[in-house]
Design an enzyme around this catalytic site. Structure first.
Site, PDB file in Angstrom:
ATOM      1  N   ALA A  51       0.809  -1.213   0.000  1.00  0.00           N
ATOM      2  CA  ALA A  51       0.000   0.000   0.000  1.00  0.00           C
ATOM      3  C   ALA A  51       0.842   1.263   0.000  1.00  0.00           C
ATOM      4  O   ALA A  51       0.447   2.287  -0.550  1.00  0.00           O
ATOM      5  CB  ALA A  51      -0.916   0.001   1.229  1.00  0.00           C
ATOM      6  N   CYS A  52       2.017   1.196   0.615  1.00  0.00           N
ATOM      7  CA  CYS A  52       2.817   2.384   0.888  1.00  0.00           C
ATOM      8  C   CYS A  52       3.683   2.778  -0.304  1.00  0.00           C
ATOM      9  O   CYS A  52       4.477   1.974  -0.790  1.00  0.00           O
ATOM     10  CB  CYS A  52       3.699   2.085   2.100  1.00  0.00           C
ATOM     11  N   PRO A  53       3.590   4.017  -0.769  1.00  0.00           N
ATOM     12  CA  PRO A  53       4.401   4.429  -1.924  1.00  0.00           C
ATOM     13  C   PRO A  53       5.897   4.452  -1.636  1.00  0.00           C
ATOM     14  O   PRO A  53       6.708   4.246  -2.539  1.00  0.00           O
ATOM     15  CB  PRO A  53       3.887   5.840  -2.240  1.00  0.00           C
ATOM     16  N   TRP A  54       6.273   4.693  -0.385  1.00  0.00           N
ATOM     17  CA  TRP A  54       7.698   4.731  -0.027  1.00  0.00           C
ATOM     18  C   TRP A  54       8.274   3.317  -0.068  1.00  0.00           C
ATOM     19  O   TRP A  54       9.382   3.102  -0.581  1.00  0.00           O
ATOM     20  CB  TRP A  54       7.872   5.368   1.353  1.00  0.00           C
ATOM     21  N   HIS A  56       6.980   0.914  -1.820  1.00  0.00           N
ATOM     22  CA  HIS A  56       6.833   0.486  -3.209  1.00  0.00           C
ATOM     23  C   HIS A  56       8.102   0.783  -4.008  1.00  0.00           C
ATOM     24  O   HIS A  56       8.501   0.014  -4.880  1.00  0.00           O
ATOM     25  CB  HIS A  56       5.618   1.184  -3.826  1.00  0.00           C
TER      26      HIS A  56
END
Length: 324
Positions: A51-54, A56
């Protein structure tokens, strides 16, 4: 993305502004065998959230650098609850994993194992050293640079020459990263977690000014810095792929959508998404359920919208040549 236990839904300060904490663990894995954290195959473990863009970012670089057999991973549950990020079996939550390294139920336990007096937020990604039983780093921008070069000795030959931070472009990458981070990557959070009208408008307007700027760059370039995929593209992609399905509605970043307002960004997003392996790192179920079900101060009924954003599988966007 993170949590500190108490006050899980209070992401803003008293003045209505969202301020991201500075990462606490800043070790560095190096190719040098004499370094504090020397690169070794099988020694390091990544804790991530789809879920987390960081987090990802780290999944993408791990995939594109051929590090899947070199660095293991654990994937947390998409739901951020009162105890923070937790683990779940794939049977309970498809895509999630248990913690096979430390046997933790929550990521906070991993932090306390490394630092018993730790008092900040419990964020992902986390790069864990299995030999020293400690956290190397919880700063995504630094982890992706470690993955970029430090483990080249342990990957197949075709991956060793790949770099997303080439020497000749480092100045330009650092420059573009700086304003994209402030106004776009973090800008969506400063907009979405603002608790006053002034704080919201203060960050929403610059966000779209930067998206307009990126649109103009991509009108001239295949990627942000020309014909080559770099770290700057990877860092931006993880925000843009979440923009229409999450940030546009949930975070009120709604002046325009990527699908209808930014044709060049949309073309670029499709091109990155269609590169071999990238699609495997995008779990839209985890992304949407995390934001819409975890941020109950924004969405108290936890209703998850149906739209997944623009179709990124079609039309096909072919790179002129391998772009990295």
């Amino acid at each position: 993305m993170s949590t500190a236990g108490a006050g899980i839904t209070k992401w803003h300060s008293e003045d209505g502004e969202f301020r991201r904490q500075v990462s606490s663990f800043r070790g560095n894995v190096e190719a040098d065998p004499s370094s504090e954290f020397p690169a070794e195959s099988g020694r390091y473990h990544l804790y991530v959230s789809y879920a987390c863009p960081w987090a990802h970012r780290t999944l993408i670089v791990r995939k594109l650098k051929g590090l899947e057999d070199v660095i293991s991973i654990s994937v947390v549950h998409y739901l951020l609850g009162p105890n923070g990020w937790g683990f779940a079996s794939p049977d309970e939550v498809p895509g999630a994993t248990l913690d096979a390294v430390n046997g933790a139920k929550y990521i906070r336990e991993v932090y306390f194992k490394a630092e018993p007096e730790y008092a900040a937020r419990f964020t992902v990604p986390v790069l864990w050293d299995k030999k020293k039983n400690t956290i190397v780093s919880n700063e995504s921008s630094e982890i992706i640079r470690m993955l970029n070069t430090a483990f080249d000795e342990f990957v197949q030959p075709e991956y060793r020459a790949i770099t997303f931070y080439p020497e000749g472009l480092r100045g330009k990458i650092d420059e573009i990263n700086e304003w994209i981070y402030d106004t776009v990557n973090n800008g969506v959070y400063k907009t979405g977690f603002a608790s006053t009208q002034d704080a919201y408008e203060k960050h929403c307007v610059p966000l779209f000014q930067s998206l307009d700027r990126i649109e103009n760059i991509l009108a001239e370039n295949e990627f942000l810095l020309g014909t080559r995929l770099t770290e700057a593209d990877i860092r931006l992609f993880t925000t843009i792929v979440r923009f229409d399905p999450v940030y546009h509605g949930h975070f009120k970043c709604n002046i325009k959508q990527i699908a209808t307002g930014y044709p060049n960004i949309l073309r670029w997003t499709r091109e990155v998404y269609q590169l071999p392996g990238i699609k495997d790192t995008v779990n839209m179920e985890h992304i949407k359920k995390h934001y819409y079900m975890s941020h109950t101060q924004i969405n108290p009924n936890q209703v998850v919208p149906l739209n997944n954003g623009p179709d990124l599988d079609a039309p096909l966007v072919k790179s002129a040549s391998r772009p990295y």
